[in-house]
Design a protein around this motif. Structure first.
Motif, short mmCIF file in Angstrom:
data_model
loop_
_atom_site.label_atom_id
_atom_site.label_comp_id
_atom_site.label_asym_id
_atom_site.label_seq_id
_atom_site.Cartn_x
_atom_site.Cartn_y
_atom_site.Cartn_z
N ASP A 46 126.07 98.60 -57.70
CA ASP A 46 124.36 98.27 -57.06
C ASP A 46 123.78 99.79 -57.39
OD1 ASP A 46 122.07 97.32 -56.20
OD2 ASP A 46 122.79 97.47 -53.91
N PHE A 47 122.41 99.97 -58.03
CA PHE A 47 121.97 100.89 -58.39
C PHE A 47 120.28 100.73 -58.06
CE2 PHE A 47 120.26 104.28 -60.55
CZ PHE A 47 121.29 105.40 -60.60
N TYR A 85 117.37 110.94 -58.75
CA TYR A 85 118.30 110.62 -59.97
C TYR A 85 119.68 111.06 -59.57
CZ TYR A 85 118.19 115.58 -60.87
OH TYR A 85 118.31 117.12 -60.95
N VAL A 86 120.34 110.16 -60.53
CA VAL A 86 121.84 110.47 -60.62
C VAL A 86 122.24 110.94 -61.98
CG1 VAL A 86 124.25 109.29 -60.78
CG2 VAL A 86 122.75 108.61 -59.01
N LYS A 87 122.82 112.01 -62.31
CA LYS A 87 123.05 112.59 -63.66
C LYS A 87 124.44 112.53 -63.46
CE LYS A 87 120.87 115.89 -65.22
NZ LYS A 87 119.96 117.15 -65.62
N CYS A 105 117.58 106.65 -62.90
CA CYS A 105 116.88 106.20 -61.70
C CYS A 105 116.43 104.89 -61.80
CB CYS A 105 115.91 107.40 -61.48
SG CYS A 105 114.70 107.35 -63.05
N GLY A 106 115.64 104.70 -60.91
CA GLY A 106 115.11 103.28 -60.76
C GLY A 106 116.10 102.20 -60.31
N GLN A 107 116.13 101.08 -61.00
CA GLN A 107 117.09 99.97 -60.78
C GLN A 107 118.00 99.75 -62.26
OE1 GLN A 107 115.26 96.24 -59.62
NE2 GLN A 107 114.85 97.07 -57.61
N GLY A 123 119.85 103.19 -52.70
CA GLY A 123 120.53 104.08 -53.35
C GLY A 123 121.49 103.52 -54.52
N PHE A 124 123.00 103.91 -54.32
CA PHE A 124 123.84 103.17 -55.16
C PHE A 124 124.99 103.21 -54.69
CE2 PHE A 124 124.12 107.93 -55.90
CZ PHE A 124 125.44 108.00 -55.98
N LYS A 125 126.20 102.18 -55.51
CA LYS A 125 127.25 102.03 -55.08
C LYS A 125 128.10 101.78 -56.08
CE LYS A 125 130.28 98.91 -52.34
NZ LYS A 125 130.31 97.55 -51.56
#
Length: 634
Positions: free
Chosen positions: A14-15, A28-30, A46-48, A78-80
């Motif tokens: 999930d993002f 963002y995730v880098k 970033c985003g979905q 967020g994210f998983k």
């Protein structure tokens, strides 16, 4: 961080981050392909995101999550994700040994970039051992493409062994496969538009060539194992020239009559600019009973130093980029027809009778380039040595050569033929030369602008050099006069299938000699020695600016026999009419005299006179007077 030999796989289940734009300037995730933020970046997200799966190249991976301060609560989740350390992921050494570059973040995708006509080998994963099941690897093979370079990809498969699996209706490769995309489709939604799909076992070599600078392969191993594949790749310069290309990939193309009777050819990449530092050869090979005709439809070749009033033509003018045409012969010799550059298009060329074909060479140097040329060729039955309308002259001292139908317009070839040709061969006595003077010239074309693409006059007046090429219109004030080096000369007139016609030309040729010893007639200005028989023949045999052979001539007015007969009849009629009038008047005087005698004589004298008159012989005037007695009534 995993153990040595392991790779890491991350899957984001999930993002959902705040989307601030494609460059992700806010949250963002880098992901880094290594242990710290000094390592190479796999990507910034970033985003979905959906189905986001990333692989490390080695045993470590760094994931960072960055958000900006905000006063309001965010609505993003967020994210998983999950991660996995494993030694079973694809080893990347099969990429390194073929000069490929691993695409970071993928399990086994790679790109291969050209180093200008470079070559190498591509393999399936784990080659030469059986590949790993259930993997998908993509190969992006990119040739060069810019203003000076354009390449294509040639793949030669030496071995292919991909498990085909159990056959299924309508599916050629139900298990593993190798799909090839010749146009280099890179988007996911284009992967179902492949050009080739291969599976099973193929031991015989086979070749695949891209349609452009890019080629993509997608290898899916399926559930069953096989040896995979091995292929040699070569980046070849893409010329985009129709014809039979040389097997070594050089810019050499052959056109044989046995393969095709007519067609087109062009400079590399036409209508785009041809590349610099290029030499291309076009060879046309007719059968022994055929000739080949080449006609140019477009021509523009760079020529910086071209400043000739006769156009960009000749070895001395065309120094940078140029095109040359040759007649080739079975003994390996070649005879130059001409060198061309600028916008001076070559005239139509028809291979000589006895020649084995025609060769054309395009050369470009290191500097700027132009759009090049486009032309068409036709193989036709061999013609007479004189062509369609020429002749051989070998026993005369002077003569006239003119285009067909002159002074009316010449016409092009009959429908279905590529050209109409007239060849004149003039031979004079040894130690003499041929003086050729064009007193009229109007042939389609313009040497200084577009050349002679529709019709041309070629003049072979030198012993070794190429012919002179003529077209356009001769101004009345200019002299077009040429002197042969030896005792022979050839004049050739060719009109192509696209010719619309013009008035043509008329030329006077004369056998001349040079030197102080002349036992015939010496021209006053040109100093040529010509035969005395040519004096006062109403042709300027001394040359364009010398009329001395036509000076001090006695002009004889020709007599028309029909006019002479008419004059004779008129004179005869006038004389006859005058004679008749004279006789009539004499007869009238005679009658008046007789009337006076009748009044002055007695009756007996009248009878005697009457008797004497009846016995007297009739005068010729009396006879004519009776015949023209009707004059009295006028």
């Amino acid at each position: 961080m995993g153990l040595t030999g392991q790779r890491i796989r991350i899957e984001f289940r999930d993002f959902d981050l705040f989307f601030g734009g494609p460059h992700c300037p806010f949250d963002y995730v880098k992901v880094y392909d290594g242990p710290d933020n000094e390592s190479a970046v796999i990507g910034t997200y970033c985003g979905q995101q959906r189905n986001l799966v990333l692989y490390s190249s080695e045993s470590s991976l760094l994931v960072t999550f960055v958000t900006i301060p905000r006063t309001a609560n965010t609505q993003n989740r967020g994210f998983k994700g999950i991660f996995e350390f494993s030694e079973s992921f694809v080893k990347l050494d099969f990429i390194v040994k073929n000069d490929g570059e691993h695409i970071r973040g993928s399990e086994c995708d790679q790109k291969i970039l050209s180093k200008k006509e470079s070559s190498g080998t591509v393999y399936s994963p784990n080659w030469p051992f059986p590949y790993i099941p259930k993997i998908v690897c993509r190969y992006f093979v990119y040739g060069m493409q810019d203003s000076q370079h354009l390449e294509r990809v040639r793949l030669v498969f030496g071995l292919l062994d991909i498990s085909k699996g159990n056959p299924k209706e309508g599916i050629d490769c139900p298990d593993g496969y190798l799909k090839i995309y010749l146009k280099g489709q890179e988007t996911t939604d284009s992967y179902d538009k492949f050009d080739h799909e291969m599976c099973g076992e193929k031991k015989q070599p086979f070749v695949v060539v891209s349609d452009g600078p890019r080629l993509v392969m997608v290898f899916s191993s399926g559930e069953l194992q096989g040896r995979g594949f091995k292929a040699n790749y070569t980046f070849e310069t893409e010329y985009r020239i129709p014809g039979t290309a040389a097997p070594d990939g050089t810019c050499n193309f052959t056109y044989r009559s046995g393969s095709r009777k007519k067609g087109e050819f062009n400079s590399p990449r036409y209508p785009s600019n041809y590349p610099s530092e290029t030499n291309c050869t076009y060879l046309f090979v007719p059968t022994p009973n055929e000739q080949v005709t080449v006609v140019f439809d477009h021509f523009r070749v760079r020529a910086d130093s071209a400043n000739s009033t006769n156009g960009s033509y000749g070895v001395s003018i065309c120094q940078e980029d140029w095109l040359e045409m040759y007649n080739t012969y079975k003994d390996g010799t070649e005879k130059l027809v001409g060198r061309y550059c600028g916008m001076t298009a070559p005239g139509p060329i028809e291979s000589n009778r006895g020649a084995s074909g025609v060769k054309i060479i395009l050369h470009s140097d290191q500097e700027g380039v132009f759009s090049g040329f486009k032309a068409h060729y036709t193989f036709e039955s061999v013609k007479s040595i004189f062509g369609d309308c020429g002749s051989n002259v070998s026993s005369a001292e002077s003569g006239v050569i003119s285009s067909p139908n002159f002074p009316q317009n010449y016409d092009g070839p009959v429908r279905g033929l590529a050209s109409k040709t007239c060849n004149w061969y003039i031979i004079v006595r040894q130690k003499h030369k041929i003086l050729l003077n064009f007193d009229f010239f109007a042939v389609e074309g313009e040497p200084t602008a577009r050349g002679c693409p529709a019709a041309v006059v070629r003049l072979w007046h030198t012993i070794e050099g190429p012919p002179l090429e003529l077209c356009g219109e001769k101004p009345l004030t200019e002299k077009w006069q040429y002197l042969s080096e030896g005792n022979s000369m050839r004049i050739s007139f060719i009109s192509a299938d696209k010719s619309v016609g013009a008035q043509g030309f008329r030329a006077i040729w004369t056998e001349v000699s040079e030197g102080p010893d002349c036992e015939q007639f010496t021209c006053v200005k040109s100093n040529f020695c010509i035969s005395k028989k040519l004096m006062c023949n109403r042709m300027e045999n001394c040359g364009a600016d010398d009329q001395s052979d036509e000076m001090n001539c006695i002009v004889e007015v020709p007599v028309d026999p029909f006019k002479l007969l008419g004059v004779a009849l008129c004179v005869g009629g006038v004389l006859a009419l005058g004679l008749c009038v004279w006789c009539h008047r004499k007869h009238q005087r005679r009658r008046r005299q007789l009337a006076r005698l009748r009044r002055n004589t007695i009756g007996s004298s009248r009878r005697q006179l009457s008797t004497g008159s009846s016995n007297r012989r009739q005068h010729v005037c009396d006879e004519l007077g009776e015949r023209f007695a009707s004059v009295d009534s006028v």
